[in-house]
Structures are given as structure tokens and as C-alpha cells.
Write a protein that holds these residues in place. Structure first.
Motif, PDB file in Angstrom:
ATOM      1  N   LEU A  29      34.541  -3.780   4.416  1.00 42.66           N
ATOM      2  CA  LEU A  29      34.923  -3.588   5.813  1.00 42.66           C
ATOM      3  C   LEU A  29      36.407  -3.879   6.035  1.00 42.66           C
ATOM      4  CD1 LEU A  29      31.826  -5.035   7.720  1.00 42.66           C
ATOM      5  CD2 LEU A  29      32.589  -2.654   7.660  1.00 42.66           C
ATOM      6  N   ASN A  30      36.932  -4.888   5.362  1.00 37.91           N
ATOM      7  CA  ASN A  30      38.364  -5.179   5.497  1.00 37.91           C
ATOM      8  C   ASN A  30      39.206  -4.023   4.970  1.00 37.91           C
ATOM      9  OD1 ASN A  30      37.993  -7.687   6.680  1.00 37.91           O
ATOM     10  ND2 ASN A  30      37.958  -8.773   4.716  1.00 37.91           N
ATOM     11  N   SER A  31      38.734  -3.401   3.898  1.00 37.63           N
ATOM     12  CA  SER A  31      39.462  -2.271   3.325  1.00 37.63           C
ATOM     13  C   SER A  31      39.369  -1.039   4.222  1.00 37.63           C
ATOM     14  CB  SER A  31      38.905  -1.941   1.937  1.00 37.63           C
ATOM     15  OG  SER A  31      39.488  -0.768   1.416  1.00 37.63           O
ATOM     16  N   ALA A  32      38.185  -0.810   4.788  1.00 41.56           N
ATOM     17  CA  ALA A  32      37.977   0.379   5.620  1.00 41.56           C
ATOM     18  C   ALA A  32      38.636   0.255   6.989  1.00 41.56           C
ATOM     19  CB  ALA A  32      36.482   0.633   5.785  1.00 41.56           C
ATOM     20  N   SER A  33      38.731  -0.959   7.507  1.00 41.85           N
ATOM     21  CA  SER A  33      39.324  -1.220   8.834  1.00 41.85           C
ATOM     22  C   SER A  33      38.757  -0.303   9.913  1.00 41.85           C
ATOM     23  CB  SER A  33      40.849  -1.062   8.772  1.00 41.85           C
ATOM     24  OG  SER A  33      41.415  -1.971   7.862  1.00 41.85           O
ATOM     25  N   PRO A  34      37.445  -0.296  10.114  1.00 39.46           N
ATOM     26  CA  PRO A  34      36.854   0.602  11.116  1.00 39.46           C
ATOM     27  C   PRO A  34      37.191   0.165  12.536  1.00 39.46           C
ATOM     28  CG  PRO A  34      35.201  -0.903  10.276  1.00 39.46           C
ATOM     29  CD  PRO A  34      36.438  -1.142   9.458  1.00 39.46           C
ATOM     30  N   GLN A  35      37.199   1.135  13.439  1.00 37.98           N
ATOM     31  CA  GLN A  35      37.428   0.860  14.859  1.00 37.98           C
ATOM     32  C   GLN A  35      36.127   0.895  15.658  1.00 37.98           C
ATOM     33  OE1 GLN A  35      40.679   0.049  15.799  1.00 37.98           O
ATOM     34  NE2 GLN A  35      40.816   0.128  13.557  1.00 37.98           N
ATOM     35  N   LEU A  36      35.093   1.438  15.046  1.00 35.51           N
ATOM     36  CA  LEU A  36      33.796   1.574  15.708  1.00 35.51           C
ATOM     37  C   LEU A  36      32.716   1.619  14.635  1.00 35.51           C
ATOM     38  CD1 LEU A  36      32.010   2.281  18.267  1.00 35.51           C
ATOM     39  CD2 LEU A  36      32.479   4.690  17.722  1.00 35.51           C
ATOM     40  N   GLY A  37      31.585   1.000  14.915  1.00 33.55           N
ATOM     41  CA  GLY A  37      30.466   1.039  13.978  1.00 33.55           C
ATOM     42  C   GLY A  37      29.258   1.701  14.611  1.00 33.55           C
ATOM     43  N   ILE A  38      28.752   2.754  13.977  1.00 28.42           N
ATOM     44  CA  ILE A  38      27.565   3.450  14.468  1.00 28.42           C
ATOM     45  C   ILE A  38      26.477   3.348  13.404  1.00 28.42           C
ATOM     46  CG2 ILE A  38      26.596   5.639  15.252  1.00 28.42           C
ATOM     47  CD1 ILE A  38      29.368   6.454  16.176  1.00 28.42           C
ATOM     48  N   PHE A  39      25.398   2.693  13.748  1.00 27.87           N
ATOM     49  CA  PHE A  39      24.260   2.554  12.847  1.00 27.87           C
ATOM     50  C   PHE A  39      23.151   3.498  13.322  1.00 27.87           C
ATOM     51  CE2 PHE A  39      26.791  -1.125  12.238  1.00 27.87           C
ATOM     52  CZ  PHE A  39      26.533  -1.621  10.968  1.00 27.87           C
ATOM     53  N   VAL A  40      22.337   3.974  12.390  1.00 26.48           N
ATOM     54  CA  VAL A  40      21.358   5.015  12.702  1.00 26.48           C
ATOM     55  C   VAL A  40      19.935   4.529  12.426  1.00 26.48           C
ATOM     56  CG1 VAL A  40      20.650   7.396  12.238  1.00 26.48           C
ATOM     57  CG2 VAL A  40      23.069   6.773  12.113  1.00 26.48           C
ATOM     58  N   GLU A  41      19.051   4.829  13.353  1.00 29.79           N
ATOM     59  CA  GLU A  41      17.609   4.576  13.252  1.00 29.79           C
ATOM     60  C   GLU A  41      17.305   3.096  13.030  1.00 29.79           C
ATOM     61  OE1 GLU A  41      15.792   7.345  10.546  1.00 29.79           O
ATOM     62  OE2 GLU A  41      15.910   8.966  12.012  1.00 29.79           O
ATOM     63  N   SER A  42      16.927   2.716  11.815  1.00 30.54           N
ATOM     64  CA  SER A  42      16.522   1.327  11.567  1.00 30.54           C
ATOM     65  C   SER A  42      17.404   0.659  10.518  1.00 30.54           C
ATOM     66  CB  SER A  42      15.054   1.282  11.117  1.00 30.54           C
ATOM     67  OG  SER A  42      14.851   2.125   9.995  1.00 30.54           O
ATOM     68  N   GLU A  43      18.636   1.159  10.377  1.00 26.97           N
ATOM     69  CA  GLU A  43      19.564   0.588   9.393  1.00 26.97           C
ATOM     70  C   GLU A  43      20.206  -0.672   9.965  1.00 26.97           C
ATOM     71  OE1 GLU A  43      19.939   1.701   6.270  1.00 26.97           O
ATOM     72  OE2 GLU A  43      18.388   3.177   6.692  1.00 26.97           O
ATOM     73  N   LEU A  44      19.462  -1.741   9.951  1.00 26.11           N
ATOM     74  CA  LEU A  44      19.908  -3.008  10.533  1.00 26.11           C
ATOM     75  C   LEU A  44      20.234  -3.986   9.408  1.00 26.11           C
ATOM     76  CD1 LEU A  44      17.207  -3.202  13.343  1.00 26.11           C
ATOM     77  CD2 LEU A  44      19.613  -2.577  13.618  1.00 26.11           C
ATOM     78  N   TRP A  45      21.503  -4.003   8.996  1.00 27.20           N
ATOM     79  CA  TRP A  45      21.939  -4.856   7.896  1.00 27.20           C
ATOM     80  C   TRP A  45      22.618  -6.087   8.480  1.00 27.20           C
ATOM     81  CZ3 TRP A  45      19.848  -3.441   3.508  1.00 27.20           C
ATOM     82  CH2 TRP A  45      19.487  -2.104   3.337  1.00 27.20           C
TER      83      TRP A  45
END
Length: 288
Positions: free
Chosen positions: A30-46
Motif C-alpha cells: 500500500l505504501n508503494s501504491a499510494s492509493p487515493q481511494l479503496g474500493i472493495f468488492v462483494e465479500s473481500e473483507l481483508w
């Protein structure tokens, strides 16, 4: 590492696999990717990925097409630790878009903030709806096609036995096989194609053609009459195109226990007649 790049209308999309949900791997990724928004789908709850993205990176998170099976609901509710864990994960989402009112209730039961959750149409169904081809039921075409889609072990035999009985009834009624409906078999797992081929041979069904790639499928779609009584699909990714020319679809993984069903919204959006078995699992909610 970037596994692929897809270029579409000037956009470059970096396709990566989500890393294993452990602290060291997730934080580095995540530090490498530096996302501005996180979208999770269906039941992908990590839990680790969700918590680190929300708390450390402080990026907004959205859960779309959210669903929770009864089995998962019971597992998360089984003890105090798991209930606290899932409630904490769900609290990190700024918005949760559930697939149905029943799904919404399950997420609220697990601790989701009721003010942040609402029911929204499935993105998959919306995308298919936009691409849907209208069927001309008054067409002069003599082609009638029915598909057994996403079948599992044991279901192909049931389908083929029904096909043989239908064939016998047709012959008795019309005295020939002119315009007899053609069957498309599309196993859920292409690796089972060899088994299905053996089954066809043992049942003395020899007028078979095979669809292995896009070229085969496009040629099949443009046919006005079927040269073979049965077509076996030996690759994934072509059902949506095949639904566009079919009149009737039997959805697999629903004919034998324990089953669990598959998405029958896709053939329905193509205005196919849809037949289902009794073992639908969480797809029963789509019937509502």
C-alpha cells in the motif's frame, strides 16, 4: 510488481494481485501504491488491508456489490472475537452498497453503520444491461438454441438425458429432426471438458462441435442454422455472447445437492427463458 497493463481510451490501468493479508506485505504494497481511494468488492473483507488503508493512509474506502453468505454470517457471529473483528473492519468503510435488503440487514447485524449502508443495483448486471442485444422473437430464423451454463459434475448427464428424451419426443411429433433445438454445454470448469467428451461418447452423441476461442465463438454466433446437435464450450469468457443468441438457458450448479447456483441475472438480461434447479444457495435472493 505490475502484472499487466491495459490501455483503453488513453487510460493506463495497472493490474496487480492483492497481496496476502499480512502486516509486512500489505503495508509495503500500500505504501508503494499510494492509493487515493479503496474500493472493495462483494465479500473481500481483508482486515489488515482495510485497517491500514483507513487508519494509516487515511484514504476513503467503499464496499460495492456487498454480500454476505449465511455461512459467512454464522462464522463471523460465532464468537466475541470474530464479531468484534468484523465490526471493526466494517466501521472503516465510508460507504457500503449492498446487493439486496437482505444483504443490507446481514451487514448491519455484523456491526455496519446503518447510516453508511444502502442497497444499490449490481454493477455487473448494470454493465451487462448496457451491452444487451435485443432479441427478435418474430425473426424468420429457424435456429433454436438452448444452453446448459456453468454446469458441475453430474449435471451434464442430467442435461444430456433430458436432451435425448426431448429428441425422442420431437421425432415422434414431427417425424424428423428438422429445426431440432441445438444444445450448448458450457461446464463451469473447462478442465472437465475431457470428462464431458467421454460422457458424450458413452451416450452415443457424436454430432458435436467445439468452441475453444474467440474465432470459434464468432463463427458460431453468425450461423443461421446449427451444423451439429451439440456444442461443447471448452473455454471461459464466452457465455455472455452465447446468451445473446439463445432462447433458453439452464443455469448449472443448481440441479444437484449441495449446489449453490450461479448468477442467472445474465441470461435473464438477454431475455432468455431461464430454468433453475432447487439448489440455488445465496442466489435465491435474486429471485426476490
Amino acid at each position: 510488481n505490475v502484472d499487466d497493463e491495459l490501455i483503453d481510451n488513453g487510460w493506463i490501468v495497472h493490474v496487480q494481485l492483492l497481496p496476502f493479508d499480512s502486516v509486512g506485505i500489505v503495508t509495503r504494497w500500500l505504501n508503494s501504491a499510494s492509493p487515493q481511494l479503496g474500493i472493495f468488492v462483494e465479500s473481500e473483507l481483508w482486515p489488515i488491508a482495510v485497517s491500514y488503508a483507513s487508519e494509516s493512509l487515511q484514504i476513503p474506502l467503499i464496499l460495492i456489490d456487498a454480500r454476505m453468505s449465511v455461512k459467512s454470517l454464522n462464522r463471523w457471529s460465532s464468537n466475541g472475537f470474530s464479531r468484534a473483528l468484523i465490526a471493526g473492519v466494517l466501521s472503516k468503510f465510508h460507504s457500503i452498497l449492498a446487493q439486496s435488503n437482505k444483504q443490507k440487514a446481514r451487514f448491519i447485524q455484523l456491526g455496519a453503520n446503518e447510516d453508511r449502508i444502502r442497497v444499490a443495483p449490481s454493477l455487473k448486471m448494470a454493465a451487462i444491461s448496457r451491452m444487451r442485444r435485443e432479441k427478435d422473437w418474430n425473426s424468420d430464423s429457424k435456429r433454436f438454441l438452448w444452453i446448459a451454463a456453468s454446469t458441475h459434475d453430474g449435471e451434464e448427464q442430467l442435461i444430456l438425458e433430458a436432451h435425448q428424451r426431448f429428441r425422442e419426443m420431437w421425432t415422434n411429433q414431427f417425424k424428423n429432426l428438422h429445426n431440432f433445438p441445438s444444445l450448448v454445454l458450457a461446464p463451469r470448469h473447462p478442465s472437465r471438458s475431457t470428462h464431458v467428451e467421454s460422457l458424450l461418447h458413452s451416450m452415443k452423441l457424436h454430432h458435436v462441435q467445439f468452441l475453444d476461442d474467440e474465432t470459434d465463438v464468432q463463427e458460431f454466433l453468425t450461423q443461421t442454422r446449427d451444423s451439429c446437435e451439440i456444442t461443447l464450450v471448452r473455454s471461459l469468457g464466452f457465455l455472455d455472447q452465447l446468451y445473446s443468441v439463445a432462447q433458453l438457458v439452464v443455469v448449472g450448479n443448481s440441479l444437484r445437492a449441495p449446489g449453490g447456483g450461479h448468477n442467472f441475472g445474465e441470461p435473464a438480461l438477454h431475455r432468455c427463458i431461464v430454468l433453475l434447479g432447487p439448489y440455488l444457495g445465496h442466489f435465491e435472493e435474486q429471485l426476490e
